[in-house]
Every structure is written in structure tokens, then in C-alpha cells.
Design a protein around this motif. Structure first.
Motif, PDB file in Angstrom:
ATOM      1  N   TRP A  26       0.866  -1.186   0.000  1.00 55.22           N
ATOM      2  CA  TRP A  26       0.000   0.000   0.000  1.00 55.22           C
ATOM      3  C   TRP A  26       0.900   1.232   0.000  1.00 55.22           C
ATOM      4  N   ASN A  27       1.060   1.857  -1.156  1.00 57.02           N
ATOM      5  CA  ASN A  27       1.900   3.046  -1.258  1.00 57.02           C
ATOM      6  C   ASN A  27       1.428   3.901  -2.419  1.00 57.02           C
ATOM      7  N   GLU A  28       2.019   5.061  -2.555  1.00 59.20           N
ATOM      8  CA  GLU A  28       1.611   6.034  -3.572  1.00 59.20           C
ATOM      9  C   GLU A  28       1.695   5.457  -4.972  1.00 59.20           C
ATOM     10  N   ALA A  29       2.790   4.793  -5.293  1.00 58.09           N
ATOM     11  CA  ALA A  29       2.981   4.275  -6.651  1.00 58.09           C
ATOM     12  C   ALA A  29       1.929   3.235  -6.999  1.00 58.09           C
ATOM     13  N   THR A  30       1.653   2.331  -6.078  1.00 59.25           N
ATOM     14  CA  THR A  30       0.665   1.278  -6.332  1.00 59.25           C
ATOM     15  C   THR A  30      -0.728   1.861  -6.526  1.00 59.25           C
ATOM     16  N   LEU A  31      -1.117   2.760  -5.638  1.00 57.38           N
ATOM     17  CA  LEU A  31      -2.477   3.302  -5.696  1.00 57.38           C
ATOM     18  C   LEU A  31      -2.669   4.196  -6.909  1.00 57.38           C
ATOM     19  N   GLN A  32      -1.658   4.978  -7.247  1.00 55.79           N
ATOM     20  CA  GLN A  32      -1.763   5.808  -8.441  1.00 55.79           C
ATOM     21  C   GLN A  32      -1.784   4.962  -9.710  1.00 55.79           C
ATOM     22  N   LEU A  40      -9.388  -2.595 -10.975  1.00 48.87           N
ATOM     23  CA  LEU A  40      -9.889  -2.915  -9.648  1.00 48.87           C
ATOM     24  C   LEU A  40      -8.735  -3.321  -8.739  1.00 48.87           C
ATOM     25  N   ILE A  41      -8.937  -3.091  -7.450  1.00 42.95           N
ATOM     26  CA  ILE A  41      -7.951  -3.456  -6.440  1.00 42.95           C
ATOM     27  C   ILE A  41      -8.498  -4.600  -5.592  1.00 42.95           C
ATOM     28  N   PHE A  42      -7.687  -5.619  -5.416  1.00 41.35           N
ATOM     29  CA  PHE A  42      -7.979  -6.647  -4.418  1.00 41.35           C
ATOM     30  C   PHE A  42      -7.086  -6.375  -3.222  1.00 41.35           C
ATOM     31  N   LEU A  43      -7.698  -5.954  -2.118  1.00 40.21           N
ATOM     32  CA  LEU A  43      -6.970  -5.594  -0.900  1.00 40.21           C
ATOM     33  C   LEU A  43      -7.129  -6.713   0.120  1.00 40.21           C
ATOM     34  N   SER A  44      -6.012  -7.281   0.546  1.00 38.69           N
ATOM     35  CA  SER A  44      -6.025  -8.367   1.522  1.00 38.69           C
ATOM     36  C   SER A  44      -5.222  -7.929   2.745  1.00 38.69           C
ATOM     37  N   ILE A  45      -5.876  -7.946   3.901  1.00 37.65           N
ATOM     38  CA  ILE A  45      -5.299  -7.420   5.137  1.00 37.65           C
ATOM     39  C   ILE A  45      -5.227  -8.537   6.170  1.00 37.65           C
ATOM     40  N   GLY A  46      -4.091  -8.639   6.851  1.00 37.92           N
ATOM     41  CA  GLY A  46      -3.949  -9.627   7.909  1.00 37.92           C
ATOM     42  C   GLY A  46      -2.773  -9.276   8.797  1.00 37.92           C
ATOM     43  N   TYR A  47      -2.248 -10.277   9.479  1.00 38.78           N
ATOM     44  CA  TYR A  47      -1.078 -10.065  10.330  1.00 38.78           C
ATOM     45  C   TYR A  47      -0.330 -11.382  10.464  1.00 38.78           C
ATOM     46  N   ARG A  81      -2.125  -5.280   9.019  1.00 40.69           N
ATOM     47  CA  ARG A  81      -3.063  -4.435   9.778  1.00 40.69           C
ATOM     48  C   ARG A  81      -2.399  -3.760  10.965  1.00 40.69           C
ATOM     49  N   GLU A  82      -1.317  -4.344  11.469  1.00 44.43           N
ATOM     50  CA  GLU A  82      -0.637  -3.757  12.609  1.00 44.43           C
ATOM     51  C   GLU A  82       0.255  -2.591  12.201  1.00 44.43           C
ATOM     52  N   GLU A  83       0.617  -2.521  10.935  1.00 43.88           N
ATOM     53  CA  GLU A  83       1.375  -1.377  10.424  1.00 43.88           C
ATOM     54  C   GLU A  83       0.460  -0.248   9.988  1.00 43.88           C
ATOM     55  N   LEU A  84      -0.685  -0.596   9.413  1.00 40.04           N
ATOM     56  CA  LEU A  84      -1.616   0.415   8.895  1.00 40.04           C
ATOM     57  C   LEU A  84      -3.004   0.191   9.496  1.00 40.04           C
ATOM     58  N   PRO A  85      -3.155   0.442  10.793  1.00 37.28           N
ATOM     59  CA  PRO A  85      -4.463   0.208  11.424  1.00 37.28           C
ATOM     60  C   PRO A  85      -5.557   1.128  10.917  1.00 37.28           C
ATOM     61  N   ASP A  86      -5.185   2.296  10.396  1.00 42.19           N
ATOM     62  CA  ASP A  86      -6.197   3.203   9.860  1.00 42.19           C
ATOM     63  C   ASP A  86      -6.821   2.622   8.597  1.00 42.19           C
ATOM     64  N   VAL A  87      -6.003   2.030   7.728  1.00 43.32           N
ATOM     65  CA  VAL A  87      -6.524   1.370   6.529  1.00 43.32           C
ATOM     66  C   VAL A  87      -7.403   0.194   6.917  1.00 43.32           C
ATOM     67  N   ASP A  88      -6.917  -0.614   7.836  1.00 49.05           N
ATOM     68  CA  ASP A  88      -7.673  -1.781   8.297  1.00 49.05           C
ATOM     69  C   ASP A  88      -9.010  -1.362   8.888  1.00 49.05           C
ATOM     70  N   GLN A  89      -9.002  -0.324   9.696  1.00 51.19           N
ATOM     71  CA  GLN A  89     -10.224   0.125  10.368  1.00 51.19           C
ATOM     72  C   GLN A  89     -11.288   0.563   9.375  1.00 51.19           C
ATOM     73  N   ILE A  90     -10.877   1.303   8.362  1.00 49.79           N
ATOM     74  CA  ILE A  90     -11.837   1.801   7.367  1.00 49.79           C
ATOM     75  C   ILE A  90     -12.484   0.654   6.613  1.00 49.79           C
ATOM     76  N   ALA A 463      12.356   2.622  10.897  1.00 45.64           N
ATOM     77  CA  ALA A 463      11.124   3.186  11.441  1.00 45.64           C
ATOM     78  C   ALA A 463      10.257   3.640  10.270  1.00 45.64           C
ATOM     79  N   LYS A 464       8.966   3.275  10.306  1.00 50.17           N
ATOM     80  CA  LYS A 464       8.100   3.568   9.158  1.00 50.17           C
ATOM     81  C   LYS A 464       6.665   3.776   9.630  1.00 50.17           C
ATOM     82  N   TYR A 465       5.910   4.526   8.865  1.00 53.12           N
ATOM     83  CA  TYR A 465       4.499   4.830   9.047  1.00 53.12           C
ATOM     84  C   TYR A 465       4.305   5.818  10.197  1.00 53.12           C
ATOM     85  N   LEU A 466       3.805   6.991   9.875  1.00 48.07           N
ATOM     86  CA  LEU A 466       3.565   8.011  10.887  1.00 48.07           C
ATOM     87  C   LEU A 466       2.513   7.531  11.879  1.00 48.07           C
TER      88      LEU A 466
END
Length: 607
Positions: A26-32, A40-47, A81-90, A463-466
Motif C-alpha cells: 500500500w503506497n503512492e505508486a501502487t495506488l496511483q 480494480l484493487i484486491f486488498l487483503s489485510i492480515g497479520y 493491519r498492525e502497520e496500517l491500522p487506519d486502513v484496516d479500520q476503514i 522506522a516507518k508509518y507516521l
């Protein structure tokens, strides 16, 4: 050969780096890229320690036929999901809005504009292929309909961001009413046979326990204490507790805490250690202190980075089998022990030839034995032998990410453990973790953002992800607990600086409370404001307690006003179902019992 995930640090993403699926991060290049090519995007979230994530990977994502359909028709994105909990939550909220049950792996289909239109959790392989083919066909034939469905769903999600009207005033009596209603709701859901507040599956309930202990303390309600202590006793007797190595598994699949989902999470063990410590303070029952000590010792032994900081979790699986590391045959136990040791161990932990789970034995302390039996020399010898034998087995995967938010919870648990148990090693562990985060987890001078900002994740030197609201609120919570134990003003000063930055980044000055994520993120389709507690307390609930503590220390009324803003922002739901806001109930209890006049500041209010 591998896909783009080979460049990532997340253990979960690296698990999928050699799948035939052309996974992207999940990054700028992929989404753009998805938007530019109208795919279409297939988004798969886990841990990394998710059992059903492993199952779906093996069945589908390692399968070349499934990969072919995915690669030809979708931009495939993997998220930890533990790196991007905001994406997971939405997108978890989106799946709930679709009428589906939540869980992981979370699999969601998005338009190129990131709007969700279909999703679910685990898909069996045959069903998954049919779903992929049908969605790809519909996109070819009628993309406008799919885009419209996505837009409508996002409109619903945005409408639900601030669902509660702000109330004009806040009386102490209304908060007291919430305390009483919360107790009644817990009482009505309580399981008198096995403790806890559900049937099956049954999750640990540390925050509920802490509320019941405080409710008993204030209102002298004996049933509150009974519910708390019964639940703690049943959990510690059950298979959800590791009787050889300490620590608690994620949850129990049955009603009586016997059969765990064997993964061990850092946050669960932090929250439960605090619950057992507070129960010991309330009752002076040494058994509760012992469980807390064994839990903290497990964390230091298995989840502690050598330079400080705490790892995320241990997997449920080893050698591809769930629970294999933890279960025993009667024959194995008998072969390892003397005849006397075996006879006692078998009675105490319910070992049988048939086993109690899939032909194997999950150790659990039998009801006819009280806790004193654990001090028996023969039993202690047997436990030590079996622990050493178990250490020779193939260990479950350890997810060695260091997350700021979860570390904040464990810093709090270690600091409280040091204070209650008089163990210096716990204080030193809390200090080392705080120092690690302070030196490794913020960008430092010249990084382009303020020095006091936090990153969410550290692993392997990166260190990554604000940070999100959780990272700030939970770390502040831990630092304040560390300050109380250590009396070192540097931790208070840093907590105060982080609170200032939290207010800048997340505070909703108009409606009260805090948003989970930062403003103006182009890749988040909505900005959530969460009050409900889940497996962890909500960021707003923890922030509420922090603000009250800051008010007590500094006498600055803005902190109390911001606390009241959180209550007002969530008041409608909070007043109706306070059981869903247990951590906020703790803050209300603190508010109602704090001194009527402000204390003399303990430290200078500005670092």
C-alpha cells in the motif's frame, strides 16, 4: 523470484513475498497505478500470527490458478493491519456495513478510487475463484454500477464518522449513571459458571475487570468483586493460560477457557498483567500477583528486544499445525517425569490418554486443586522438566515488529509491575523500552517533520508509518505510569510534549474527541473517530485518562475541558451502552473521584 513484497520489513508481508500472486504494498505508486490504469484493487489485510491468514495463503495465494485470475484482473495489495491500522479500520467498517462479519484475513474489493464494494474474511479456494471471476466479469460489463455501489457505501461510512450529537452540558451525575448502567450490563452478560462476559468464543476481559474492581471499591458492591475475581481465576486455570511458560493466548474457542487460539499477543498480555496486578492490590491474593509475575516474565523472555522495546506476538502455529508447540500426549509427559511427578502432574493438570483436544492434552489446572499446589516441589520439578523439553521443539513464528502503541501498554504494565511487586527488573524493562522508542521511533532532526512526532513501527533498523492516535495516547499512558514508578521527570516532560503534538494532529476542536488518523491523507477515504473498545481500548478512552492525569499534575483547565469534550463527543452511545466503552468508564470513575480542587503541580507543566 518474488513479488514486490520482498522489499518490505513486515513479517506478514514477507510471508507472501514469494507467492505467485503479484502482490504490491500500500503506497503512492501502487495506488496511483491502479487509478491511472482503471484497474480494480484486491486488498487483503492480515497479520503475521493470524491462523486463518496462513490457511488462505496456503489454499489460495500459493496456488497458481488463483494467482492467474488475480494477476490478470486486479491490482493485488497486501497490508499488515498492525502497520496500517487506519486502513484496516476503514475497510473493516466497510465489510461490516455490507452485513458481513469482521475478522482476518480481511479481503476487500475496491474501485480504482479506493471505494469498497464487496468483501469478506476467509474464502475457501473454490468459492474464492468464483468470486474473483464474477467480479472481474461485472467490472468489464458494468463498471458504472460498481463505482456507484462504492460511492454509496463510502457516503454511508462518512455519515457515520461523527454519529453522536454534541450535548450542551455534562453533569457528574450523568457520568455516575453511566458507571451504574455499565455495571448492570456487565452483570447481565456475566457467565457465573466460567467467568467472563460471553459464551464462546470467549475473549480476555482485562479492561472490564479493572472497571469492576473500581466499581467495587467505590460502591462496595460485592458482586462486582466476585465477577472480577472469578473471571481471573477461571482464565488462569484454563488452557488459555500457558502453565509452563506463562502468558495468555489470544482467546478461548470454548466457554470454559480450555481450548485457546494459541497465538500470544503483546497487548493482551499487557492488559491482563495490569488486571491481575490491580486484582492483587484489591484482594491481596498472592495467586494474582504470581500470574502477573509469570506473564511479565514471559514477555521479558520471549518478546523483549535486547536493546529495549517489545515484539508484537507469537504465532499459534508451528510446523504448520495450530497449537503443536503447546499440547502434550500422556506418553510424552510420562516419559519425561519420575513416577511420582507424573502421578501428581496428571491429576493437577487433567492429563489423560485420550486428551482433551484432538487427541492431545491442553494443560489446565483442575478445580479440585487450589493454587497452593503449584508450590509442591514435585510439581515444580515436573513443570521445569517439561518446560525444558518444550523449548527443544520447533517454536512458533515470532512477529518481531516493535509497535509504538503496543509498547506503550507494556511499558505501563512493566512500570505497574515494578511498583506493585517490588521487582526492579520490570522498571528497568519499562525504562529501556521508553528509551528505545525515544531514540529509534521518531525521525529526529532534519527529517522534515517535527522532532516530537512518532513513527508507528520499527523493525530491522527501519522506522516507518507516521503514528496514529493510538501510538500517541498509549505511549503517553505508559510514560505517565513510568513517571509514577521512577519519579524521573524526563518521562513526564516527554509525555507532555507528545500530548501537545497529539492535540495538533488529531484533536477535533469543534466536536470534541480525537480522530484516529491525520488530516488530508489522500489515500484514506474517510477519517474515523473511534470510541468503542475492542481487543484494545480505544485511543479516545486512553486519551481521556491521560488528560485527567495531566490536569491533576499541571492544574491547566484545558486538559479537563478536553476530557469533557471526549465524553460529549461519544455521549449518546456511551450513555446507552457504556459496556462498549469500558476504558472510558475507568476515566469517568477517575474524574468523579479526583480532588475537588486542583493539586499542586508535581512538576513544571512545560518541558
Amino acid at each position: 523470484m518474488g513479488n514486490e513484497l520482498i522489499h518490505e520489513k513486515s513479517p506478514y508481508l514477507l510471508q507472501h513475498a514469494h507467492n505467485p500472486v503479484d502482490w504490491r504494498a500500500w503506497n503512492e505508486a501502487t495506488l496511483q497505478g491502479a487509478k491511472q490504469h482503471n484497474r480494480l484493487i484486491f486488498l487483503s489485510i492480515g497479520y503475521a500470527t493470524c491462523h486463518w491468514c496462513h490457511v488462505m495463503e496456503h489454499e489460495s495465494f500459493e496456488d497458481h490458478a488463483v494467482a492467474k485470475v488475480l494477476n490478470e484482473n486486479f491490482v493485488c495489495i497486501k497490508v499488515d493491519r498492525e502497520e496500517l491500522p487506519d486502513v484496516d479500520q476503514i475497510y473493516m467498517d466497510a465489510v461490516h456495513a455490507m452485513g458481513q462479519r469482521g475478522g482476518w484475513p480481511l479481503n476487500v474489493f475496491l474501485t480504482p478510487d479506493l471505494y469498497p464494494f464487496f468483501g469478506g474474511t476467509y474464502f475457501p479456494k473454490a468459492n474464492f475463484i468464483r468470486v474473483l471471476q464474477k467480479i472481474a466479469e461485472n467490472w468489464q460489463q458494468n463498471p458504472a454500477e460498481i463505482k456507484q455501489a462504492g460511492r454509496e457505501l463510502v457516503r454511508h461510512l462518512k455519515t457515520d464518522v461523527i454519529a453522536n450529537p454534541v450535548i450542551p452540558g455534562l453533569a457528574p451525575g450523568s457520568m455516575a449513571d453511566c458507571l451504574h448502567l455499565g455495571f448492570q450490563q456487565l452483570k447481565s452478560s456475566y457467565d457465573p459458571h466460567s467467568g467472563g462476559f460471553s459464551l464462546a468464543p470467549k475473549f480476555p476481559t482485562g479492561m472490564k475487570i479493572n472497571f469492576l474492581l473500581r466499581y467495587h471499591q467505590q460502591f462496595k458492591e460485592p458482586h462486582a468483586l466476585e465477577m472480577a475475581t472469578k473471571t481471573l481465576e477461571c482464565m488462569a486455570r484454563g488452557g488459555i493460560y500457558d502453565h509452563l511458560g506463562g502468558g495468555f493466548a489470544r482467546y478461548s474457542t470454548d466457554q470454559r477457557w480450555l481450548v485457546p487460539h494459541f497465538e500470544k499477543m503483546l497487548y493482551d498480555n499487557a492488559i491482563l498483567a495490569i488486571a491481575y496486578l490491580e486484582a492483587y492490590q484489591a484482594t491481596q491474593a498472592k495467586d494474582f500477583a504470581k500470574i502477573a509475575q509469570e506473564t511479565l516474565d514471559y514477555v521479558l523472555r520471549k518478546l523483549h528486544h535486547p536493546e529495549g522495546g517489545f515484539y508484537c506476538a507469537e504465532d499459534a502455529d508451528s510446523e504448520g499445525v495450530e497449537g503443536k508447540f503447546y499440547v502434550w500426549s500422556e506418553q510424552e509427559i510420562q516419559a519425561a517425569l519420575t513416577a511420582e511427578e507424573f502421578a501428581l502432574f496428571k491429576k493437577v493438570y487433567g492429563v489423560t490418554k485420550e486428551g482433551n483436544w484432538e487427541g492431545e492434552n491442553i494443560l489446565n489446572l483442575q478445580s479440585e486443586f487450589d493454587w497452593a499446589i503449584k508450590a509442591d516441589p514435585k510439581l515444580k520439578s515436573a513443570q521445569a522438566k517439561l518446560f525444558q523439553l518444550r523449548e527443544k521443539r520447533v517454536h512458533p513464528l515470532r512477529d518481531d515488529k516493535i509497535l509504538t502503541s503496543w509498547n506503550g501498554l507494556m511499558i505501563s504494565a512493566m512500570a505497574l509491575g515494578a511498583r506493585v511487586l517490588g521487582e526492579e527488573k520490570y522498571l528497568q524493562a519499562a525504562i529501556q523500552a521508553a528509551q528505545f522508542i525515544k531514540t529509534q521511533r521518531h525521525p529526529g532532526p532534519g527529517a522534515g517533520i517535527h522532532d516530537s512526532e512518532l513513527f508507528r513501527r520499527w523493525r530491522d533498523g527501519e522506522a516507518k508509518y507516521l503514528g496514529t492516535l493510538e501510538d500517541y495516547a498509549f505511549l503517553i499512558f505508559g510514560l505517565l505510569e513510568l513517571y509514577v514508578t521512577s519519579h524521573d521527570e524526563q518521562w513526564f516532560s516527554w509525555a507532555l510534549a507528545l500530548q501537545k503534538k497529539q492535540d495538533e494532529l488529531f484533536l477535533d476542536e469543534k466536536n470534541g474527541g480525537y480522530f484516529f488518523s491525520r488530516a488530508n491523507d489522500p489515500h484514506l477515504i474517510t477519517r474515523k473517530k473511534e470510541g468503542f473498545d475492542n481487543a484494545m481500548p480505544s485511543g479516545n478512552s486512553v486519551a481521556a485518562m491521560n488528560l485527567l492525569k495531566f490536569f491533576g499534575y499541571t492544574c491547566e483547565t484545558k486538559y479537563q475541558q478536553q476530557f469533557e469534550g471526549i465524553i460529549k463527543a461519544f455521549y449518546k452511545q456511551f450513555s446507552e451502552i457504556p459496556i462498549a466503552f469500558t476504558e472510558l468508564l475507568l476515566a469517568c470513575h477517575f474524574y468523579l473521584n479526583q480532588p475537588k480542587s486542583c493539586q499542586v503541580p508535581m512538576v513544571h507543566p512545560h518541558p
